[in-house]
Scaffold this motif. Structure first.
Motif, PDB file in Angstrom:
ATOM      1  N   UNK A 148       0.607  -1.294   0.030  1.00  0.00           N
ATOM      2  CA  UNK A 148       0.092   0.050   0.045  1.00  0.00           C
ATOM      3  C   UNK A 148       0.887   1.099   0.133  1.00  0.00           C
ATOM      4  N   UNK A 149       1.789   1.330   0.574  1.00  0.00           N
ATOM      5  CA  UNK A 149       3.102   2.438   0.380  1.00  0.00           C
ATOM      6  C   UNK A 149       3.520   2.450  -0.665  1.00  0.00           C
ATOM      7  N   UNK A 150       3.669   1.452  -1.385  1.00  0.00           N
ATOM      8  CA  UNK A 150       4.135   1.398  -2.779  1.00  0.00           C
ATOM      9  C   UNK A 150       2.994   2.275  -3.613  1.00  0.00           C
ATOM     10  N   UNK A 151       1.779   1.781  -3.432  1.00  0.00           N
ATOM     11  CA  UNK A 151       0.662   2.475  -4.050  1.00  0.00           C
ATOM     12  C   UNK A 151       0.923   4.207  -4.240  1.00  0.00           C
ATOM     13  N   UNK A 152       1.029   4.504  -2.639  1.00  0.00           N
ATOM     14  CA  UNK A 152       1.077   5.917  -2.334  1.00  0.00           C
ATOM     15  C   UNK A 152       2.255   6.691  -3.118  1.00  0.00           C
ATOM     16  N   UNK A 153       3.521   5.987  -2.897  1.00  0.00           N
ATOM     17  CA  UNK A 153       4.600   6.645  -3.554  1.00  0.00           C
ATOM     18  C   UNK A 153       4.469   6.514  -5.097  1.00  0.00           C
ATOM     19  N   UNK A 154       3.817   5.891  -5.553  1.00  0.00           N
ATOM     20  CA  UNK A 154       3.720   5.910  -7.226  1.00  0.00           C
ATOM     21  C   UNK A 154       2.800   7.070  -7.491  1.00  0.00           C
ATOM     22  N   UNK A 155       1.646   7.033  -6.936  1.00  0.00           N
ATOM     23  CA  UNK A 155       0.755   8.227  -6.951  1.00  0.00           C
ATOM     24  C   UNK A 155       1.544   9.406  -6.696  1.00  0.00           C
ATOM     25  N   UNK A 156       2.241   9.782  -5.594  1.00  0.00           N
ATOM     26  CA  UNK A 156       2.973  10.992  -5.308  1.00  0.00           C
ATOM     27  C   UNK A 156       4.021  11.097  -6.541  1.00  0.00           C
ATOM     28  N   UNK A 157       4.474  10.160  -6.803  1.00  0.00           N
ATOM     29  CA  UNK A 157       5.561  10.217  -7.853  1.00  0.00           C
ATOM     30  C   UNK A 157       4.863  11.112  -9.037  1.00  0.00           C
ATOM     31  N   UNK A 158       3.752  10.635  -9.493  1.00  0.00           N
ATOM     32  CA  UNK A 158       3.164  11.145 -10.720  1.00  0.00           C
ATOM     33  C   UNK A 158       2.844  12.724 -10.336  1.00  0.00           C
ATOM     34  N   UNK A 159       2.333  12.833  -9.146  1.00  0.00           N
ATOM     35  CA  UNK A 159       1.975  14.297  -8.730  1.00  0.00           C
ATOM     36  C   UNK A 159       3.112  15.239  -8.520  1.00  0.00           C
ATOM     37  N   UNK A 160       4.444  14.495  -8.436  1.00  0.00           N
ATOM     38  CA  UNK A 160       5.394  15.492  -8.375  1.00  0.00           C
ATOM     39  C   UNK A 160       6.159  16.140  -9.549  1.00  0.00           C
ATOM     40  N   UNK A 161       5.479  15.629 -10.460  1.00  0.00           N
ATOM     41  CA  UNK A 161       5.932  16.171 -11.886  1.00  0.00           C
ATOM     42  C   UNK A 161       7.231  15.973 -12.095  1.00  0.00           C
ATOM     43  N   UNK A 162       8.042  14.959 -12.117  1.00  0.00           N
ATOM     44  CA  UNK A 162       9.573  14.801 -11.957  1.00  0.00           C
ATOM     45  C   UNK A 162      10.426  15.433 -10.892  1.00  0.00           C
ATOM     46  N   UNK A 163       9.783  15.303  -9.658  1.00  0.00           N
ATOM     47  CA  UNK A 163      10.366  15.999  -8.686  1.00  0.00           C
ATOM     48  C   UNK A 163      10.470  17.486  -8.693  1.00  0.00           C
ATOM     49  N   UNK A 164       9.677  18.190  -9.448  1.00  0.00           N
ATOM     50  CA  UNK A 164       9.852  19.715  -9.648  1.00  0.00           C
ATOM     51  C   UNK A 164       8.693  20.309  -8.444  1.00  0.00           C
ATOM     52  N   UNK A 165       7.940  19.554  -7.775  1.00  0.00           N
ATOM     53  CA  UNK A 165       6.871  19.995  -6.850  1.00  0.00           C
ATOM     54  C   UNK A 165       7.052  19.428  -5.567  1.00  0.00           C
ATOM     55  N   UNK A 166       7.469  20.160  -4.596  1.00  0.00           N
ATOM     56  CA  UNK A 166       8.194  19.755  -3.130  1.00  0.00           C
ATOM     57  C   UNK A 166       7.392  18.679  -2.264  1.00  0.00           C
ATOM     58  N   UNK A 167       6.189  19.064  -2.084  1.00  0.00           N
ATOM     59  CA  UNK A 167       5.275  18.316  -1.009  1.00  0.00           C
ATOM     60  C   UNK A 167       4.943  16.934  -1.654  1.00  0.00           C
ATOM     61  N   UNK A 168       4.862  16.791  -3.000  1.00  0.00           N
ATOM     62  CA  UNK A 168       4.789  15.287  -3.562  1.00  0.00           C
ATOM     63  C   UNK A 168       6.115  14.676  -3.772  1.00  0.00           C
ATOM     64  N   UNK A 169       7.127  15.293  -3.703  1.00  0.00           N
ATOM     65  CA  UNK A 169       8.300  14.616  -3.872  1.00  0.00           C
ATOM     66  C   UNK A 169       8.727  14.125  -2.570  1.00  0.00           C
ATOM     67  N   UNK A 170       8.520  15.036  -1.407  1.00  0.00           N
ATOM     68  CA  UNK A 170       8.658  14.543  -0.219  1.00  0.00           C
ATOM     69  C   UNK A 170       7.713  13.288   0.376  1.00  0.00           C
ATOM     70  N   UNK A 171       6.702  13.244  -0.013  1.00  0.00           N
ATOM     71  CA  UNK A 171       5.828  12.250   0.123  1.00  0.00           C
ATOM     72  C   UNK A 171       6.460  10.860  -0.649  1.00  0.00           C
ATOM     73  N   UNK A 172       6.918  10.965  -1.779  1.00  0.00           N
ATOM     74  CA  UNK A 172       7.331   9.843  -2.461  1.00  0.00           C
ATOM     75  C   UNK A 172       8.498   9.470  -1.927  1.00  0.00           C
TER      76      UNK A 172
END
Length: 104
Positions: A11-35
């Motif tokens: 389930x944590x893998x699912x969360x990091x995959x989703x947040x990776x998508x939202x991070x837009x290539x690690x250009x957005x801080x919060x989703x990148x940290x969550x990832x």
């Protein structure tokens, strides 16, 4: 308990995959940290489960939870395609993991 840890890791893998998508290539801080944080938890729990479970079964379950979960989330959140063929493929992944579990 190892199976519980393994499922939570999935389930944590699912969360990091989703947040990776939202991070837009690690250009957005919060989703990148969550990832990064959820990735670390996922790997930690996977390694903990592997102390008692077979490596191949653990990895197959972990990845399949991630694949199936992220595919469902992709369909629901990101308007990814849902087709009979995709559903058949997901079913084959699930059947393969069940087969590995039954034969270990």
């Amino acid at each position: 308990m190892a199976w519980v840890y393994l499922l939570i890791a999935g389930f944590f893998e699912i969360i990091w995959v989703i947040s990776l998508k939202y991070s837009q290539g690690f250009t957005r801080a919060v989703p990148s940290i969550i990832t990064v944080i959820t990735m670390a938890f996922s790997f930690f729990l996977l390694s903990y489960a592997m102390k008692t479970l077979p490596m191949a079964t653990s990895y197959a379950v972990w990845t399949s939870v991630g694949i199936i979960g992220s595919t469902i989330i992709g369909i629901l959140l990101f308007n990814e395609s849902l087709s009979f063929f995709r559903l058949c493929c997901l079913f084959m992944i699930l059947a393969g993991v069940i087969g590995l579990k039954l034969t270990h």
